[in-house]
Motif scaffolding. Structure first.
Motif, PDB file in Angstrom:
ATOM      1  N   ALA A 176       0.831  -1.203   0.000  1.00 30.37           N
ATOM      2  CA  ALA A 176       0.000   0.000   0.000  1.00 30.37           C
ATOM      3  C   ALA A 176       0.867   1.255   0.000  1.00 30.37           C
ATOM      4  N   ASN A 177       0.443   2.252  -0.819  1.00 25.10           N
ATOM      5  CA  ASN A 177       1.114   3.554  -0.915  1.00 25.10           C
ATOM      6  C   ASN A 177       2.554   3.462  -1.419  1.00 25.10           C
ATOM      7  N   SER A 178       2.928   2.345  -2.003  1.00 25.35           N
ATOM      8  CA  SER A 178       4.271   2.215  -2.554  1.00 25.35           C
ATOM      9  C   SER A 178       4.363   2.928  -3.899  1.00 25.35           C
ATOM     10  N   VAL A 179       5.583   3.168  -4.356  1.00 25.60           N
ATOM     11  CA  VAL A 179       5.786   3.798  -5.656  1.00 25.60           C
ATOM     12  C   VAL A 179       5.178   2.935  -6.763  1.00 25.60           C
ATOM     13  N   VAL A 180       5.305   1.615  -6.615  1.00 23.65           N
ATOM     14  CA  VAL A 180       4.742   0.699  -7.616  1.00 23.65           C
ATOM     15  C   VAL A 180       3.224   0.834  -7.672  1.00 23.65           C
ATOM     16  N   GLU A 181       2.592   0.901  -6.500  1.00 25.21           N
ATOM     17  CA  GLU A 181       1.135   1.019  -6.473  1.00 25.21           C
ATOM     18  C   GLU A 181       0.675   2.341  -7.083  1.00 25.21           C
ATOM     19  N   LEU A 182       1.318   3.444  -6.684  1.00 25.53           N
ATOM     20  CA  LEU A 182       0.924   4.746  -7.203  1.00 25.53           C
ATOM     21  C   LEU A 182       1.086   4.815  -8.715  1.00 25.53           C
ATOM     22  N   SER A 183       2.176   4.255  -9.218  1.00 28.95           N
ATOM     23  CA  SER A 183       2.407   4.240 -10.660  1.00 28.95           C
ATOM     24  C   SER A 183       1.365   3.385 -11.370  1.00 28.95           C
ATOM     25  N   ALA A 184       1.036   2.231 -10.774  1.00 25.73           N
ATOM     26  CA  ALA A 184       0.041   1.348 -11.377  1.00 25.73           C
ATOM     27  C   ALA A 184      -1.335   1.997 -11.395  1.00 25.73           C
ATOM     28  N   VAL A 185      -1.709   2.636 -10.288  1.00 27.35           N
ATOM     29  CA  VAL A 185      -3.007   3.308 -10.216  1.00 27.35           C
ATOM     30  C   VAL A 185      -3.088   4.427 -11.250  1.00 27.35           C
ATOM     31  N   ALA A 186      -2.052   5.257 -11.315  1.00 23.30           N
ATOM     32  CA  ALA A 186      -2.049   6.372 -12.260  1.00 23.30           C
ATOM     33  C   ALA A 186      -2.100   5.879 -13.709  1.00 23.30           C
ATOM     34  N   SER A 187      -1.350   4.823 -14.010  1.00 26.49           N
ATOM     35  CA  SER A 187      -1.301   4.310 -15.377  1.00 26.49           C
ATOM     36  C   SER A 187      -2.637   3.711 -15.798  1.00 26.49           C
ATOM     37  N   LEU A 188      -3.203   2.853 -14.944  1.00 29.21           N
ATOM     38  CA  LEU A 188      -4.463   2.194 -15.288  1.00 29.21           C
ATOM     39  C   LEU A 188      -5.621   3.179 -15.338  1.00 29.21           C
ATOM     40  N   SER A 189      -5.713   4.055 -14.341  1.00 31.16           N
ATOM     41  CA  SER A 189      -6.835   4.999 -14.310  1.00 31.16           C
ATOM     42  C   SER A 189      -6.753   5.983 -15.469  1.00 31.16           C
ATOM     43  N   SER A 190      -5.532   6.343 -15.868  1.00 25.37           N
ATOM     44  CA  SER A 190      -5.391   7.294 -16.964  1.00 25.37           C
ATOM     45  C   SER A 190      -5.938   6.732 -18.277  1.00 25.37           C
ATOM     46  N   TRP A 191      -5.826   5.422 -18.477  1.00 23.87           N
ATOM     47  CA  TRP A 191      -6.372   4.790 -19.682  1.00 23.87           C
ATOM     48  C   TRP A 191      -7.858   4.466 -19.542  1.00 23.87           C
ATOM     49  N   LEU A 192      -8.234   3.857 -18.412  1.00 27.84           N
ATOM     50  CA  LEU A 192      -9.626   3.446 -18.230  1.00 27.84           C
ATOM     51  C   LEU A 192     -10.572   4.643 -18.156  1.00 27.84           C
ATOM     52  N   GLY A 193     -10.072   5.773 -17.649  1.00 29.08           N
ATOM     53  CA  GLY A 193     -10.924   6.936 -17.457  1.00 29.08           C
ATOM     54  C   GLY A 193     -11.514   7.497 -18.730  1.00 29.08           C
ATOM     55  N   TRP A 194     -10.832   7.297 -19.879  1.00 24.94           N
ATOM     56  CA  TRP A 194     -11.376   7.863 -21.118  1.00 24.94           C
ATOM     57  C   TRP A 194     -11.620   6.835 -22.216  1.00 24.94           C
ATOM     58  N   THR A 195     -10.882   5.733 -22.240  1.00 27.35           N
ATOM     59  CA  THR A 195     -11.073   4.781 -23.338  1.00 27.35           C
ATOM     60  C   THR A 195     -12.424   4.063 -23.245  1.00 27.35           C
ATOM     61  N   LEU A 196     -12.793   3.599 -22.052  1.00 24.80           N
ATOM     62  CA  LEU A 196     -14.071   2.886 -21.914  1.00 24.80           C
ATOM     63  C   LEU A 196     -15.262   3.792 -22.215  1.00 24.80           C
ATOM     64  N   PRO A 197     -15.355   5.006 -21.629  1.00 24.37           N
ATOM     65  CA  PRO A 197     -16.485   5.872 -21.993  1.00 24.37           C
ATOM     66  C   PRO A 197     -16.530   6.207 -23.479  1.00 24.37           C
ATOM     67  N   LEU A 198     -15.362   6.411 -24.098  1.00 25.03           N
ATOM     68  CA  LEU A 198     -15.352   6.750 -25.521  1.00 25.03           C
ATOM     69  C   LEU A 198     -15.801   5.568 -26.370  1.00 25.03           C
ATOM     70  N   LEU A 199     -15.400   4.355 -26.006  1.00 24.91           N
ATOM     71  CA  LEU A 199     -15.843   3.169 -26.751  1.00 24.91           C
ATOM     72  C   LEU A 199     -17.352   2.974 -26.631  1.00 24.91           C
ATOM     73  N   VAL A 200     -17.880   3.141 -25.432  1.00 23.26           N
ATOM     74  CA  VAL A 200     -19.334   3.006 -25.237  1.00 23.26           C
ATOM     75  C   VAL A 200     -20.072   4.087 -26.022  1.00 23.26           C
ATOM     76  N   THR A 201     -19.557   5.302 -25.997  1.00 19.81           N
ATOM     77  CA  THR A 201     -20.172   6.400 -26.740  1.00 19.81           C
ATOM     78  C   THR A 201     -20.178   6.123 -28.232  1.00 19.81           C
ATOM     79  N   GLN A 202     -19.064   5.639 -28.759  1.00 22.42           N
ATOM     80  CA  GLN A 202     -18.992   5.347 -30.186  1.00 22.42           C
ATOM     81  C   GLN A 202     -19.955   4.234 -30.562  1.00 22.42           C
ATOM     82  N   TRP A 203     -20.105   3.241 -29.698  1.00 19.88           N
ATOM     83  CA  TRP A 203     -21.073   2.166 -29.946  1.00 19.88           C
ATOM     84  C   TRP A 203     -22.492   2.720 -30.011  1.00 19.88           C
ATOM     85  N   ARG A 204     -22.835   3.631 -29.086  1.00 20.49           N
ATOM     86  CA  ARG A 204     -24.166   4.229 -29.086  1.00 20.49           C
ATOM     87  C   ARG A 204     -24.380   5.090 -30.324  1.00 20.49           C
ATOM     88  N   LEU A 205     -23.369   5.859 -30.716  1.00 21.59           N
ATOM     89  CA  LEU A 205     -23.501   6.692 -31.905  1.00 21.59           C
ATOM     90  C   LEU A 205     -23.691   5.843 -33.157  1.00 21.59           C
TER      91      LEU A 205
END
Length: 216
Positions: A176-205
């Motif tokens: 917990a709170n290690s450099v590895v965890e912080l890097s992993a959280v930042a990396s994963l959230s940075s991608w998931l935060g916009w790719t999934l909503p954009l894919l769902v939006t494109q499917w709806r469009l």
């Protein structure tokens, strides 16, 4: 009943956007980098000031975007829609350019850097494409491009949701709170935060585009 729900959702969206802005902005009024919700790059003196301006512009763009996707406002007051649209575009471009600077100098590693760089580029690109479509009087194309742009603008909020989820999940795999965890959280959230909503939006469009001729 469905019509009533259709009239209420813009107020729900605006309420969520205002609540997010009220949560996100206060630390940046202090001028104290230690209060920042994003870890500043200590080796760059310009990083924190650019971050502060980007956050303020991004939050303002989020609120302006809510007015853009409000159907009743667009139908009854088209001049307000046009003004809000110009304000939105005027906020996105500088906010996006600052996001590129922040992305290329992020302290969260190359994975987050790639995601943030692509996100900033797509945000500005979809916005400019929507503006050009409106000037060509291609209002169907304008609507589709601006929906994509607004979804990308909302990624600042969805990213925070993924951060909470990942912080809960990842400590089972990393200290917990290690450099590895912080890097992993930042990396994963940075991608998931916009790719999934954009894919769902494109499917709806795409689905709406296929269905519309059948309904007509």
């Amino acid at each position: 009943m469905a019509y009533a729900r259709g009239r209420r959702w813009p107020f729900f969206l605006i309420t969520l956007a205002i609540a997010f802005v009220a949560f996100e902005l206060p630390p940046y009024f202090t001028g104290d980098p230690s209060q920042s919700r994003i870890q500043p790059a200590p080796q760059l003196a310009a990083y924190y000031p650019v971050l502060v301006v980007h956050v303020f512009l991004g939050c303002a763009a989020l609120l302006a975007g809510c007015l853009q996707v409000w159907p009743a406002l667009r139908a009854r007051y088209p001049h307000v829609h046009r003004i809000a649209g110009r304000v939105y575009v005027g906020l996105v471009i500088p906010a996006g350019l600052m996001a590129l600077y922040l992305a290329t100098n992020t302290p969260y590693g190359p994975v987050a850097r790639a995601s943030s760089t692509l996100l900033a580029t797509l945000w500005m690109g979809t916005t400019v494409a929507g503006l050009l479509a409106a000037r060509r009087k291609d209002f169907a194309g304008h609507r589709r491009w601006m929906i994509r742009s607004f979804v990308l603008a909302c990624s600042i909020a969805t990213n925070r949701v993924w951060v909470v989820v990942l912080v809960i999940v990842l400590p089972h795999s990393y200290p917990a709170n290690s450099v590895v965890e912080l890097s992993a959280v930042a990396s994963l959230s940075s991608w998931l935060g916009w790719t999934l909503p954009l894919l769902v939006t494109q499917w709806r469009l795409d689905r709406d585009h296929v269905r519309r001729p059948k309904v007509a």
